[in-house]
Design a protein around this motif. Structure first.
Motif, PDB file in Angstrom:
ATOM      1  N   VAL A   1       0.849  -1.028   0.251  1.00 10.26           N
ATOM      2  CA  VAL A   1      -0.162   0.191   0.055  1.00 10.26           C
ATOM      3  C   VAL A   1       0.689   1.060   0.233  1.00 10.26           C
ATOM      4  CG1 VAL A   1      -1.567   1.196   1.108  1.00 10.26           C
ATOM      5  CG2 VAL A   1      -2.215  -1.417   1.442  1.00 10.26           C
ATOM      6  N   LEU A   2       0.836   1.913  -1.766  1.00  9.04           N
ATOM      7  CA  LEU A   2       1.198   3.211  -1.040  1.00  9.04           C
ATOM      8  C   LEU A   2       0.813   4.581  -0.354  1.00  9.04           C
ATOM      9  CD1 LEU A   2       3.905   4.712  -1.251  1.00  9.04           C
ATOM     10  CD2 LEU A   2       3.548   4.525  -4.075  1.00  9.04           C
ATOM     11  N   VAL A   3       0.784   5.501   0.148  1.00  8.78           N
ATOM     12  CA  VAL A   3       0.253   6.641   0.113  1.00  8.78           C
ATOM     13  C   VAL A   3       1.399   7.891  -0.150  1.00  8.78           C
ATOM     14  CG1 VAL A   3      -1.239   8.052   1.364  1.00  8.78           C
ATOM     15  CG2 VAL A   3      -1.395   5.583   1.747  1.00  8.78           C
ATOM     16  N   ASN A   4       0.646   8.669  -1.207  1.00  6.79           N
ATOM     17  CA  ASN A   4       1.418   9.577  -1.627  1.00  6.79           C
ATOM     18  C   ASN A   4       0.516  11.431  -1.335  1.00  6.79           C
ATOM     19  OD1 ASN A   4       3.877   9.405  -2.903  1.00  6.79           O
ATOM     20  ND2 ASN A   4       2.477   8.365  -4.590  1.00  6.79           N
ATOM     21  N   SER A   5       0.968  12.097  -0.630  1.00  2.41           N
ATOM     22  CA  SER A   5       0.712  13.145   0.079  1.00  2.41           C
ATOM     23  C   SER A   5       1.741  14.635  -0.793  1.00  2.41           C
ATOM     24  CB  SER A   5       0.172  13.461   1.381  1.00  2.41           C
ATOM     25  OG  SER A   5      -0.541  14.252   1.532  1.00  2.41           O
ATOM     26  N   TYR A   6       0.533  15.190  -0.807  1.00  3.34           N
ATOM     27  CA  TYR A   6       1.114  16.728  -1.195  1.00  3.34           C
ATOM     28  C   TYR A   6       0.522  18.131  -0.273  1.00  3.34           C
ATOM     29  CZ  TYR A   6       3.892  15.063  -4.634  1.00  3.34           C
ATOM     30  OH  TYR A   6       4.455  14.281  -5.515  1.00  3.34           O
ATOM     31  N   THR A   7      -0.170  17.724   0.794  1.00  2.27           N
ATOM     32  CA  THR A   7      -0.893  18.478   1.617  1.00  2.27           C
ATOM     33  C   THR A   7       0.530  19.194   2.129  1.00  2.27           C
ATOM     34  OG1 THR A   7      -2.648  17.241   1.655  1.00  2.27           O
ATOM     35  CG2 THR A   7      -2.045  18.746   3.403  1.00  2.27           C
ATOM     36  N   SER A   8       0.538  21.028   2.523  1.00  2.00           N
ATOM     37  CA  SER A   8       1.317  20.815   3.831  1.00  2.00           C
ATOM     38  C   SER A   8       1.027  20.926   5.303  1.00  2.00           C
ATOM     39  CB  SER A   8       1.873  22.874   3.698  1.00  2.00           C
ATOM     40  OG  SER A   8       0.541  23.568   3.053  1.00  2.00           O
ATOM     41  N   GLY A   9       2.420  21.092   5.814  1.00  2.00           N
ATOM     42  CA  GLY A   9       1.716  20.756   7.184  1.00  2.00           C
ATOM     43  C   GLY A   9       2.047  19.691   7.809  1.00  2.00           C
ATOM     44  N   PHE A  10       2.092  18.677   6.552  1.00  2.00           N
ATOM     45  CA  PHE A  10       1.054  17.405   7.047  1.00  2.00           C
ATOM     46  C   PHE A  10       3.099  16.463   7.204  1.00  2.00           C
ATOM     47  CE2 PHE A  10      -2.365  14.499   5.947  1.00  2.00           C
ATOM     48  CZ  PHE A  10      -3.231  15.341   6.830  1.00  2.00           C
ATOM     49  N   SER A  11       3.736  15.776   8.058  1.00  2.00           N
ATOM     50  CA  SER A  11       4.783  15.258   8.726  1.00  2.00           C
ATOM     51  C   SER A  11       3.705  13.849   7.457  1.00  2.00           C
ATOM     52  CB  SER A  11       4.785  15.437  10.015  1.00  2.00           C
ATOM     53  OG  SER A  11       6.221  14.521   9.875  1.00  2.00           O
ATOM     54  N   PRO A  12       5.370  13.223   7.988  1.00  2.00           N
ATOM     55  CA  PRO A  12       5.237  11.734   6.858  1.00  2.00           C
ATOM     56  C   PRO A  12       4.713  10.841   8.317  1.00  2.00           C
ATOM     57  CG  PRO A  12       7.201  12.821   5.558  1.00  2.00           C
ATOM     58  CD  PRO A  12       6.825  14.022   7.044  1.00  2.00           C
ATOM     59  N   SER A  13       5.536  11.448   9.263  1.00  2.00           N
ATOM     60  CA  SER A  13       4.288  10.185  10.564  1.00  2.00           C
ATOM     61  C   SER A  13       3.573  10.382  10.813  1.00  2.00           C
ATOM     62  CB  SER A  13       5.416  10.734  11.833  1.00  2.00           C
ATOM     63  OG  SER A  13       6.538  11.104  11.764  1.00  2.00           O
ATOM     64  N   VAL A  14       2.561  11.129  10.008  1.00  2.00           N
ATOM     65  CA  VAL A  14       1.685  11.082  10.070  1.00  2.00           C
ATOM     66  C   VAL A  14       0.476  10.231   9.442  1.00  2.00           C
ATOM     67  CG1 VAL A  14      -1.026  11.976   9.165  1.00  2.00           C
ATOM     68  CG2 VAL A  14       0.368  13.544  10.199  1.00  2.00           C
ATOM     69  N   ILE A  15       1.347   9.841   7.788  1.00  2.00           N
ATOM     70  CA  ILE A  15       0.419   9.077   7.012  1.00  2.00           C
ATOM     71  C   ILE A  15       1.663   7.462   8.025  1.00  2.00           C
ATOM     72  CG2 ILE A  15       1.184   7.966   4.867  1.00  2.00           C
ATOM     73  CD1 ILE A  15       1.184  10.807   3.874  1.00  2.00           C
ATOM     74  N   GLU A  16       2.550   7.397   7.599  1.00  2.00           N
ATOM     75  CA  GLU A  16       2.843   5.588   8.469  1.00  2.00           C
ATOM     76  C   GLU A  16       1.866   5.951  10.066  1.00  2.00           C
ATOM     77  OE1 GLU A  16       7.195   4.948  11.114  1.00  2.00           O
ATOM     78  OE2 GLU A  16       7.087   6.490   9.661  1.00  2.00           O
ATOM     79  N   ASN A  17       1.649   6.635  10.481  1.00  2.00           N
ATOM     80  CA  ASN A  17       0.714   5.896  11.409  1.00  2.00           C
ATOM     81  C   ASN A  17      -0.331   5.748  11.220  1.00  2.00           C
ATOM     82  OD1 ASN A  17       2.619   6.800  13.800  1.00  2.00           O
ATOM     83  ND2 ASN A  17       1.703   8.757  14.391  1.00  2.00           N
ATOM     84  N   ILE A  18      -1.156   6.220  10.401  1.00  2.00           N
ATOM     85  CA  ILE A  18      -2.590   5.922   9.895  1.00  2.00           C
ATOM     86  C   ILE A  18      -1.972   4.882   8.961  1.00  2.00           C
ATOM     87  CG2 ILE A  18      -4.569   6.895   8.618  1.00  2.00           C
ATOM     88  CD1 ILE A  18      -4.099   9.063   8.611  1.00  2.00           C
ATOM     89  N   LEU A  19      -1.115   3.907   8.389  1.00  2.00           N
ATOM     90  CA  LEU A  19      -1.025   3.092   8.100  1.00  2.00           C
ATOM     91  C   LEU A  19      -0.850   1.921   9.114  1.00  2.00           C
ATOM     92  CD1 LEU A  19       0.970   3.709   4.869  1.00  2.00           C
ATOM     93  CD2 LEU A  19      -1.007   2.922   4.742  1.00  2.00           C
ATOM     94  N   LYS A  20      -0.054   1.685  10.203  1.00  2.00           N
ATOM     95  CA  LYS A  20      -0.042   1.224  11.488  1.00  2.00           C
ATOM     96  C   LYS A  20      -1.350   1.497  12.092  1.00  2.00           C
ATOM     97  CE  LYS A  20       4.470   2.522  13.030  1.00  2.00           C
ATOM     98  NZ  LYS A  20       5.485   3.137  13.618  1.00  2.00           N
ATOM     99  N   LEU A  21      -2.088   2.182  12.097  1.00  2.00           N
ATOM    100  CA  LEU A  21      -4.211   2.067  12.508  1.00  2.00           C
ATOM    101  C   LEU A  21      -4.838   0.957  11.981  1.00  2.00           C
ATOM    102  CD1 LEU A  21      -4.037   5.090  14.560  1.00  2.00           C
ATOM    103  CD2 LEU A  21      -3.848   3.234  16.012  1.00  2.00           C
TER     104      LEU A  21
END
Length: 288
Positions: free
Chosen positions: A232-252
């Motif tokens: 599963v690959l999630v990309n984001s160009y949302t300013s202010g989002f840390s990569p850890s935000v996506i990592e945490n969502i993937l973990k959950l």
């Protein structure tokens, strides 16, 4: 940080003062970039005379100033992949060259899987990841985007890359509605790629705000993942989002259901003139 440094037809020549100077094949473009906040030490000749310069308006949007003769659209290659480039009214060109770092990974994952892989590409834009998945040997790729024009562009990129013989489904639809329909149909995919916008509207006016929808949407996508998923690959160009935000969502979400490796980071492009790296976005990955 993943750095897309294998390009020959694309070059990030210089950056600064909120702008970037790029070579797309034979043509140079000057465009705004919100990350390039450092000073431009020398506005040398190519800065002053590119083929086209995108001027941002103080009222939002902007316009292209064509300084030299150039075609409406042209082709560039990344390794064996080909794409149409066309300056659009929103400063974009139809391709995010930093994503080449992800394309290489997608191709390698599919080729090394040694089994048929079905890929679902959501918010799929002009299909960079769709082309990479088809080239990598995916048994089937499903490309979904709410914009008919972008889906048409993606079809052209598949043809341009000589991949028309591959099984690719092109769907113009709101991604949430589409995934819900796939769940009802019982369709499953071995790999999911998504590049959700910060804000968007679907074909029927559906509103998407990434901070409200991303976790719920990834949770929804768990119901179309196969019993033995590849990635599963999630990309984001949302300013202010840390990569850890996506990592945490993937973990959950993915991490609770499947065993595998979860990690995240930035993607960037090397700057020829200064040896800097321009950060261009973030990604999160789950892989088997």
């Amino acid at each position: 940080m993943l750095i897309a440094d294998k390009w020959k037809d694309y070059e990030l020549i210089d950056t600064g003062n909120g702008e970037k100077l790029e070579r797309w094949g034979d043509y140079t473009l000057r465009r705004p970039d919100p990350q390039a906040i450092w000073p431009l030490l020398n506005e040398w000749s190519l800065w002053k005379n590119p083929h086209a310069h995108y001027h941002r308006s103080s009222e939002g949007g902007g316009h292209w100033e064509n300084k030299k003769k150039m075609p409406q659209k042209w082709t560039i290659k990344y390794k064996d992949l080909s794409f149409y480039i066309k300056p659009t009214g929103f400063k974009h060109t139809g391709l995010f060259p930093e994503q080449a770092a992800n394309w290489d990974w997608i191709i390698e994952k599919i080729q090394k899987a040694n089994r048929p892989i079905k890929v679902l590409n959501l918010f799929a834009y002009t299909g960079g990841a769709t082309v990479a998945s088809a080239y990598g040997g995916a048994e089937e790729v499903c490309h979904v985007d709410a914009s008919k024009g972008m889906v048409t562009w993606a079809k052209e990129n598949i043809e341009l890359s000589n991949l028309s013989h591959k099984k690719v489904r092109f769907i113009v639809d709101d991604v949430i509605k589409f995934v819900n329909r796939e769940i009802r149909r019982g369709r499953k995919y071995d790999a999911i790629i998504m590049d959700p916008p910060s804000y968007g509207r679907g074909p029927s006016g559906e509103v998407w705000k990434i901070e409200d929808e991303l976790y719920k949407f990834i949770e929804l996508c768990m119901d179309v993942l196969s019993d033995d998923p590849l990635f599963v690959l999630v990309n984001s160009y949302t300013s202010g989002f840390s990569p850890s935000v996506i990592e945490n969502i993937l973990k959950l979400s993915v991490g609770k259901k499947y065993k595998g490796k979860i990690y995240s980071g930035e993607i960037g492009l090397p700057v020829t003139k200064t040896n800097l790296v321009l950060p261009c976005g973030i990604y999160g990955r789950w892989e088997k």
